[in-house]
Structure formats: structure tokens, C-alpha cells
Design a protein around this motif. Sequence first.
Motif, PDB file in Angstrom:
ATOM      1  N   TRP A  57       0.827  -1.217   0.000  1.00 33.39           N
ATOM      2  CA  TRP A  57       0.000   0.000   0.000  1.00 33.39           C
ATOM      3  C   TRP A  57       0.862   1.268   0.000  1.00 33.39           C
ATOM      4  O   TRP A  57       0.539   2.261  -0.638  1.00 33.39           O
ATOM      5  N   LEU A  58       1.971   1.238   0.748  1.00 34.12           N
ATOM      6  CA  LEU A  58       2.869   2.397   0.776  1.00 34.12           C
ATOM      7  C   LEU A  58       3.390   2.719  -0.616  1.00 34.12           C
ATOM      8  O   LEU A  58       3.521   3.892  -0.982  1.00 34.12           O
ATOM      9  N   MET A  59       3.671   1.682  -1.416  1.00 31.98           N
ATOM     10  CA  MET A  59       4.172   1.928  -2.766  1.00 31.98           C
ATOM     11  C   MET A  59       3.124   2.647  -3.610  1.00 31.98           C
ATOM     12  O   MET A  59       3.468   3.498  -4.449  1.00 31.98           O
ATOM     13  N   THR A  60       1.842   2.342  -3.399  1.00 30.61           N
ATOM     14  CA  THR A  60       0.807   3.063  -4.171  1.00 30.61           C
ATOM     15  C   THR A  60       0.726   4.529  -3.746  1.00 30.61           C
ATOM     16  O   THR A  60       0.271   5.377  -4.525  1.00 30.61           O
ATOM     17  N   ASP A  61       1.152   4.840  -2.506  1.00 25.13           N
ATOM     18  CA  ASP A  61       1.216   6.242  -2.074  1.00 25.13           C
ATOM     19  C   ASP A  61       2.441   6.952  -2.634  1.00 25.13           C
ATOM     20  O   ASP A  61       2.410   8.159  -2.892  1.00 25.13           O
ATOM     21  N   ALA A  68       6.097  -0.289 -10.550  1.00 22.73           N
ATOM     22  CA  ALA A  68       6.710  -0.179  -9.225  1.00 22.73           C
ATOM     23  C   ALA A  68       5.891  -0.917  -8.182  1.00 22.73           C
ATOM     24  O   ALA A  68       6.439  -1.580  -7.287  1.00 22.73           O
ATOM     25  N   VAL A  69       4.556  -0.823  -8.279  1.00 22.41           N
ATOM     26  CA  VAL A  69       3.698  -1.538  -7.326  1.00 22.41           C
ATOM     27  C   VAL A  69       3.903  -3.043  -7.455  1.00 22.41           C
ATOM     28  O   VAL A  69       4.035  -3.761  -6.458  1.00 22.41           O
ATOM     29  N   ALA A  70       3.947  -3.550  -8.679  1.00 23.33           N
ATOM     30  CA  ALA A  70       4.144  -4.988  -8.887  1.00 23.33           C
ATOM     31  C   ALA A  70       5.538  -5.434  -8.439  1.00 23.33           C
ATOM     32  O   ALA A  70       5.722  -6.575  -8.018  1.00 23.33           O
ATOM     33  N   LEU A  71       6.526  -4.514  -8.507  1.00 18.77           N
ATOM     34  CA  LEU A  71       7.891  -4.876  -8.121  1.00 18.77           C
ATOM     35  C   LEU A  71       8.032  -5.137  -6.621  1.00 18.77           C
ATOM     36  O   LEU A  71       9.030  -5.723  -6.193  1.00 18.77           O
ATOM     37  N   VAL A  72       7.059  -4.714  -5.814  1.00 18.65           N
ATOM     38  CA  VAL A  72       7.099  -5.067  -4.392  1.00 18.65           C
ATOM     39  C   VAL A  72       7.028  -6.588  -4.253  1.00 18.65           C
ATOM     40  O   VAL A  72       7.759  -7.198  -3.454  1.00 18.65           O
ATOM     41  N   VAL A 123      11.609   7.473   3.042  1.00 22.84           N
ATOM     42  CA  VAL A 123      11.442   6.325   2.154  1.00 22.84           C
ATOM     43  C   VAL A 123      11.053   6.783   0.757  1.00 22.84           C
ATOM     44  O   VAL A 123      10.138   7.588   0.581  1.00 22.84           O
ATOM     45  N   THR A 124      11.764   6.261  -0.235  1.00 21.61           N
ATOM     46  CA  THR A 124      11.437   6.440  -1.647  1.00 21.61           C
ATOM     47  C   THR A 124      11.066   5.073  -2.220  1.00 21.61           C
ATOM     48  O   THR A 124      11.285   4.043  -1.552  1.00 21.61           O
TER      49      THR A 124
END
Length: 556
Positions: A57-61, A68-72, A123-124
Motif C-alpha cells: 500500500w505504501l508503494m501506491t502512495d 513499481a507496485v508490482a515490483l514489491v 522512504v522512496t
Amino acid sequence: MTPPAQGTAPGPGEDAPARTEETSATAALREPLFRALWIAALASNVGTWMHNTAAAWLMTDLTSSTTAVALVQTATYLPMFLIGLLAGALADITDRRRLLLGTQAGMAVAAGALGALTLAGGVTPLVLLGFTFAIGLGTALMLPAWQALLPDTVSGSAVPSAVALNAAGINIARAAGPALGGVIVAVAASGWVFLLNALSFLGLMAVLLRWDTGRPRARLQERVVSAVRAGGRYIRHAPALRAVLVRTAVFTAFASAAWALLPLVARRQGLGSAGFGGLLACLGLGAVAGAALLPRLRERLSLDAIVTSASVVFAGVSVALGLLEELSLLAAILVVGGFAWISALASLTTIATTAAPAWVRARSLAAYLLVFQGAMALGSAAWGGAAEALGQQRTLVGAAIGFAVALPVARRWRLGAAQGVDLTPTPKGELQLSWDPDLDEGPVLVLVDYRIEPRRADAFEEAVSELGRIRRRDGATTWGVFRDPTDDRRYIETFVVESWAEYLRQRERLTAADVTVQEGVRAFHTGEGPPGVSRFVGSRRARAGLAARRGPRPLA
């Protein structure tokens, strides 16, 4: 501790006593060590699922990039793809308790550091992926050791109960963790979830610190490099295990689309972090139901049929995620998807466990986890890129179509070959030698002299070919059968092992099923007494002379 994604644990390890009687489903909880480990692992698994939910969820923020979201997901699962066999080798040849303690401590530090950076606003997307990858490395090192160690915590008769309870605990965490993580993110922040996950490792570490496994050190201790080679050689020559790996790769590669794109589906539905956690909890609830009902399902269907049916169902889930907008219906379908997910992966894990004997079990499970997590990592990245170019709906429907195309091909690899095979260790007796070679001397050449009736030659060659597969699987670098042109009844079987130590290990690795094959081959022999066996160890002087004649290698 990150849980095995397939949600089950292996059968008895090499140090577990044989099963002697049927026990109740909760019998293992009556044993203090298992009970303490189970409770600590449950808390740690809840923390892990909270962490995974918060990270996605943080990546979507942090970014609107679907890649990038899928790369989590990729960062979570890629480490096993990179170091899986090494992790399995370490789990087979080192103290598993110490390995688990080291990995738990490392993951606690990484999760704590990520939490502190997140709360400080440092965090980036790249930092988040880096810490996710670091925690994934710890998971990759830990998983084979954990799965191979679990049966050592109970008496032999309670092993089935321990396996079932481990699966139940993982899926309870799968249901509760995402929902709890989503609520904490909504009320506080993702950083607090990461810090709570760091604390969740401490309970399991405390239990492991108090436990002396008493696991005996192997008489012929392997080095890491040779252990990795031996594991790879076993996998190449074990058809039942290869079938599991192929079917796992096919199922996971297409199922990964749903897991990778679920955060974006939640965004499309207008849900917040708590809603996203709720969707993951639906999958977890389905998995819990699947773990409970799977034993009855196995009474009615073969493992092949279960995995095939689960693949069809999960393909339908991918279509639903891509096309449905009714949230209540989507949640219900995700429950069904969780049932299909655990049915397929638990069945595949069961076969991966039973397809390998004790000496190589952790390495075999590592290969299985390598394929599973590698397919999740690479699949997630690929589906994320596809969603960037084609959109979520088309990508999820495309994953379902991929299931439909690949499944008929994958079914060529049948999953039932390992069932009923007796893997009880049956080592050969001591050798009668006139001198004792050093363990590192080699290579070792072995000749077995048979006398075979010409009318039975074809049947003998077929039987000895199966024995050759066993020789190569357990240590032989080369193998062959030769017929004497001056005597049509004489056959010589030859194989080479790289060292005297590896030859002794090969003799110790025999199972009851292997002995049955060997006795079947020897039954063709018609000479007086058993087939003659000759062993030759490579001459040190000859090796030194060969090296001298070769001279130094020219510079590139």
C-alpha cells in the motif's frame, strides 16, 4: 518469520522418529516445544502479513507506476530465486537452529530500520524495494531450514498433527495479518506496521535460543559447494521432483498476476488501506477453509486433479478481478480464490516433500521454493509491465488465458509418481578394504560385472537404466553399461564418483526403494555368487603428472 507461501510444511525430517500411530489434529500442541514454537511463529507470521500489506500500500502512495507496485512482489520473492539452492544446502549441512536465529535477527533489524525511515519521511520507491529485497533474502535463507526442522520438534506419532497445525497457523495469519495491517495503516502509518513486524521476530528468537536441537553432526560432512552440486544433481535425475517444479512454475507464473495487481484493483474500487487489507483477508479466509477441507478433498480426488481444478478456478478469479466492479461479489470470489490457492500449493508442497529422501530434503524443498518464488517474482514484474502498457483489465484476463493455454501442456508432468515410494534410509554395510583412501582422494571408478542370459538382455538393459538414474542422482558424475564382444553373456556397469567421501555418501544415500531396484537388476545375474564389484581410486601420481603435462593455462 515470513511464512512458506504455499501454506504447509513438509513430512518427517531425517531426525524424526517413524510414525507409530494416528493422533488427533491438535496432538502436537500437547508437546511444550512445538506449542511454544507454534505460538511464536503465528505471531511472527501475522507481523509478516501486516508488513507485506503495508509495503504494497505504501508503494501506491509513493508512486502511480503500476510496474513499481508490482515490483514489491518481485523484491519479496526474487531472493529465493537467486540463492534458493544455497539456502537448501546450508539447511542440510549446518545447524538449522543457528541459521534460523541469524536470519530472524537480520530480518528484525531490516524491518525496524524500514519502519524508522518511513516515520522519518525518508522512504522512496527505491528504498522500499531495497529493504523489501533485504527481508526477502532473510526469508530465502530461512524457509528451507524451517520446513526441514519442524518435524524434529515433536515425537513421531505427532508429526501429522504438527504439519496440519503449521498449515493452519500460516493461514490464520494470512487472514488476520492483512486486515490488521490495513487498519493500522489507516489509523496510524505504515512505519508503525514495519516496527511491529520487527518486534514480532523476537518471540520466535527467544524460543529458538532456549532449544537445544541435539541434531547429530553428519559423519561425512559436506562442504557447501559440493552440497549445492549434489542437490542440483539429485533434482536433474529425480523425475517426480521435476514434475512438481514444472507444475509449480506454471501455476505460480499466471497466478502471480492477481497477487501483483490486487493493490491496483483496490484503488480502482476506491478502497483505502483497510479495504485492501480486507481483500487480502478474503483470500486468507479462503485459504484457512482450504487447509481445513483439503484432507477430505484428497480422499476423493488425486493430487493431479486437485492442482488442475485449482488452476481453472484461479484463472476465473483473475477474470473476475479484471472485469467485476461489484465489491461484495468480488470479495466472495476472492474467498474462493484463496481456497484454490492453498489447495494447489499445499498439494504441490506435499509432493515436493515426499519426492526426496531425508539427506536432500531441504535442498529439494529449496528448489521447490526457488521455482515458486522465482515465478512469483518474475511473473509479478512481467504482469506489472503489461498492466502499464495494456491496463489492469486486459492484463488480468490475459493471465487467465495463459492459464488455459499452459495447463494442457503442463499436465504431461504427472504428480503421482512420488506417492507410495519408500524413502526409508537403507545404507550399505562397511567395505572390506586393504587400505583406507583419504576422503578427498578421487575420482573413484566402480565396475559391476554381470552375467546375463541373452534372451533376457533387453529386460536387463531396461532395469539397469533405472539403476543408472539412481547412481547419477546420488553422486555419480558418469555412468554407463558395456557388453563384452567376446562373451555375449557379460555386461559391465561402470560409474565414476568425484571423491572417496562422495562415494561413501552415495552408499549412505540409498533408500528402501533404491534397494528394491538394485535387487531387481541383480536378479538377472546368472553367475556364481553376486555380481562382482571392483573399486578403483584415482592415483595421486597420475593426477600430478597429468597436471604437469597440461602446464599453466595461457592468458586470455
